[in-house]
Scaffold this motif. Structure first.
Motif: not given
Length: 378
Positions: A70-93
């Motif tokens: 029940a998850y869509m991991q591609q939405l949280r994958y850093g190289p994608v989330a930092k470009v087209v994530g549903s909101m601005r995000c801060k990521y580990p590393g």
């Protein structure tokens, strides 16, 4: 011990259709916890796709009864989330320590003046402008990010199938208009819009429904799976009064579910926050044509009382039970949940939203073990 007599796909379809199953469909949302279970940092989990998939494989190997992913991991994958994530995000590393949990940041990326853009060019142009501003990217970078998102979704579906799991949903169909606009405007600014230019908003919000239907149809065509994720949080009774719910949320929600039902598309309503006082509205929706997914804030037993026989309900083991409860407390709740719903009443057994990154391993084991102890029907 009894054995499964249904495939993972047969089980989830029967659950949605309110039909008997051999055992309860087990569909927790597992993401960052998988990295912790596999012994890698959250930075590795969110930035290295192969390590991420391998970590999820390890959880499935440990708990074979986990039959629906029940998850869509591609939405949280850093190289994608930092470009087209549903909101601005801060990521580990990058913005946070290596083993920190990612954070979503609310900003006013679009102003009230930008509603003109929505009216003149439609929702997708409005959305693309939001992505550019939220992530400080060019249009070309956003388009490339969306292409990568689609590629990784297909890769994740293939990995899900390889594990012998069903995909809980095929794709992301969108959010309620109330949620979509409030996230792009920020909840503070959108609430002011609701009171100050409400009539204008009522007209503009229909464009969001058109985009959601289009996204759902394309997702089903691309995957062959007729279940889609549809999210809602900020228009529940926890956030707005019923008079505003009936004006700014319910007409759009009812319309989208009816339109998807006409196309034989099943929306799984991932509705975080407390919907308890809104539950009776869902009786107006077509029977057996949607799933109501709850995150433990809504009283799932009240939902069962009101909606039993009308729709499948997904949920709802709370984050606190995974993180701070004793194993016996976890077992007690799982037993109550699994024995309240009877066979054929449509429970899809899950965590309340995402299984916490810092879940205690012994409590996760109790969660899965409960399926055989209390959720086996054959």
């Amino acid at each position: 011990m009894a054995k499964d007599t249904m495939t993972a796909e047969e089980r989830i379809v029967a659950s949605i259709n309110l039909q008997p199953v051999d055992r309860v469909c087990c569909a927790p949302l597992i993401e960052q916890y998988a990295g912790q279970y596999a012994g890698i940092t959250n930075r590795e989990f969110l930035w290295d796709w192969d390590k991420c998939m391998a970590a999820i494989d390890k959880v499935k190997e440990a708990y074979p009864i986990w039959d629906s992913n029940a998850y869509m991991q591609q939405l949280r994958y850093g190289p994608v989330a930092k470009v087209v994530g549903s909101m601005r995000c801060k990521y580990p590393g990058v913005d946070l320590p290596d083993n920190a949990q990612y954070q979503m940041i609310e900003i006013e990326a679009l102003t009230r003046d930008d509603y003109t853009l929505l009216a003149e060019k439609g929702f997708m142009e409005y959305r693309m402008t939001f992505l550019e501003r939220a992530h400080n990217k060019t249009r070309e970078e956003v388009l490339a990010g969306l292409q990568e998102l689609a590629r990784l979704r297909q890769a994740e579906l293939e990995a899900t199938q390889r594990r012998g799991q069903s995909a809980t949903w095929a794709s992301w169909a969108g959010l309620t208009p109330f949620d979509a606009f409030s996230m792009m405007r920020s909840i503070e600014k959108f609430f002011k819009d609701m009171y100050q230019i409400g009539s204008q908003l009522e007209q503009l919000m229909w464009t969001c429904n058109d985009a959601a239907v289009d996204a759902a149809v394309k997702g089903v065509e691309a995957t062959g799976i007729n279940r889609v994720f549809y999210g809602g949080v900020r228009c529940s009774g926890q956030f707005i009064a019923k008079k505003n719910f009936e004006r700014f949320a319910w007409p759009y929600l009812k319309d989208i579910i009816n339109r998807l039902a006409e196309r034989n598309i099943v929306p799984i309503l991932h509705f975080d926050s407390d919907w308890t006082e809104n539950l009776e509205y869902f009786l107006e929706l077509p029977q057996g044509k949607f799933v109501l997914e709850l995150d433990s804030t809504t009283n799932i037993f009240k939902a069962y009382e009101i909606l039993r026989g009308h729709c499948s309900i997904k949920g709802d083991v709370a984050p606190a039970l995974f993180t701070v409860a004793s194993p016996s407390e976890m077992d007690e709740y799982c037993k109550k949940l699994l024995t309240t719903f009877r066979n054929g009443e449509g429970l899809i057994y899950s965590s309340g939203c995402t299984l916490p990154m810092n879940a205690r391993h012994e409590n996760v084991k109790v969660f899965f073990d409960a399926v055989e102890k209390y959720g086996r029907y054959n």
